[in-house]
Design a protein around this motif. Structure first.
Motif, short mmCIF file in Angstrom:
data_model
loop_
_atom_site.label_atom_id
_atom_site.label_comp_id
_atom_site.label_asym_id
_atom_site.label_seq_id
_atom_site.Cartn_x
_atom_site.Cartn_y
_atom_site.Cartn_z
N ARG A 155 0.65 -1.11 -0.37
CA ARG A 155 -0.15 -0.37 0.17
C ARG A 155 0.84 1.29 -0.43
NH1 ARG A 155 -1.72 -3.77 2.82
NH2 ARG A 155 -3.74 -4.97 2.41
N GLU B 263 -5.26 0.33 -4.42
CA GLU B 263 -5.94 -1.55 -4.46
C GLU B 263 -7.48 -1.72 -5.16
OE1 GLU B 263 -4.86 -4.85 -1.19
OE2 GLU B 263 -5.48 -2.76 -0.28
N HIS C 138 -6.53 -8.49 -3.10
CA HIS C 138 -5.02 -9.17 -2.36
C HIS C 138 -5.89 -10.56 -3.04
CE1 HIS C 138 -7.44 -8.70 1.58
NE2 HIS C 138 -6.81 -10.00 1.42
N THR C 139 -4.31 -11.06 -3.15
CA THR C 139 -4.84 -12.73 -3.60
C THR C 139 -4.58 -13.86 -1.87
OG1 THR C 139 -3.46 -14.94 -4.26
CG2 THR C 139 -2.48 -13.37 -2.90
N SER D 96 -1.48 -13.84 0.22
CA SER D 96 -0.19 -12.77 0.81
C SER D 96 -0.48 -12.33 2.18
CB SER D 96 -1.67 -11.27 0.37
OG SER D 96 -0.81 -10.00 1.61
N ARG E 87 -2.06 -8.76 4.50
CA ARG E 87 -3.33 -8.09 4.12
C ARG E 87 -3.77 -7.17 5.48
NH1 ARG E 87 -6.27 -14.10 3.47
NH2 ARG E 87 -4.34 -15.32 5.55
#
Length: 207
Positions: A172, A190, A193-194, A197, A200
């Motif tokens: 970020r 953003e 997220h996967t 991640s 997170r």
């Protein structure tokens, strides 16, 4: 559903990060070159360079390098390097566009700083710097490019980009300079997220 059209673009730079690549010249000085064909897998970074370029020649003879990652605000400095080459004489195929410049740092208004494990200098203004060594240098299938597999030895990161108390870059806060069909961009907001991640947001922040 969108109907697609068939096109034949002259380049396929479909949004790739810009790298300022530091390599060692024969006299021990550092050559600095912008490039935009790089991807990482684990601790290996694969680079694609023009075979006629000075960086490819340097890495074929001296394998140490620094992969410097500029942020979006450095795009003017990157572009200042674009028409320069450290190869003298300039290769015939480049003479109409490129000019020889031995002091790439000075020409772009960038500042060198010593690396810790390799001989080429780092770029002080780049927030992320990867010291590495080339473990394989080989021609691409069609010959006009050279493919380099580099093993990363040490990562330097601006402290404000590190998640406190961790070894993670904060996605970020870090925004790479992106080369998108020969135009420069930064990242947008953003989107998500996967599931893998490790950075997170906490449950409290996510609420």
């Amino acid at each position: 559903m969108t109907e697609h059209v068939t096109i034949t673009p002259s380049i396929l730079y479909f949004g790739t990060p810009v790298v300022l690549l530091s390599t060692e010249n024969a006299d021990g000085t550092t050559n600095l070159a912008p490039m935009s064909s790089a991807w990482a897998l684990g601790e290996t970074v694969v680079l694609g360079l023009g075979s006629e370029g000075h960086s490819a020649r340097n890495l074929g003879q001296r394998p140490e390098l620094v992969i410097n990652l500029p942020g979006p605000r450095l795009w003017p400095q990157v572009e200042a390097l674009a028409p320069l080459t450290g190869r003298d004489p300039v290769p015939a195929a480049k003479r109409d566009v490129f000019r020889f410049e031995p002091d790439k740092f000075g020409a772009a208004g960038l500042h060198p700083e010593p690396a810790e494990l390799v001989r080429p200098s780092r770029v002080a203004q780049c927030p992320i710097q990867l010291e590495a060594t080339a473990i394989q240098v080989r021609p691409a299938a069609h010959g006009s490019f050279t493919i380099i597999e580099a093993r990363v030895l040490r990562v330097h990161c601006a402290p404000e980009l590190v998640v406190p108390g961790t070894q993670h870059v904060d996605p970020r806060r870090w925004s790479p300079l992106i080369y998108n069909f020969r135009h420069y961009f930064g990242l947008g907001p953003e989107l998500g997220h996967t599931f893998r991640s490790q950075t997170r947001p906490s449950a409290q922040l996510a609420q």
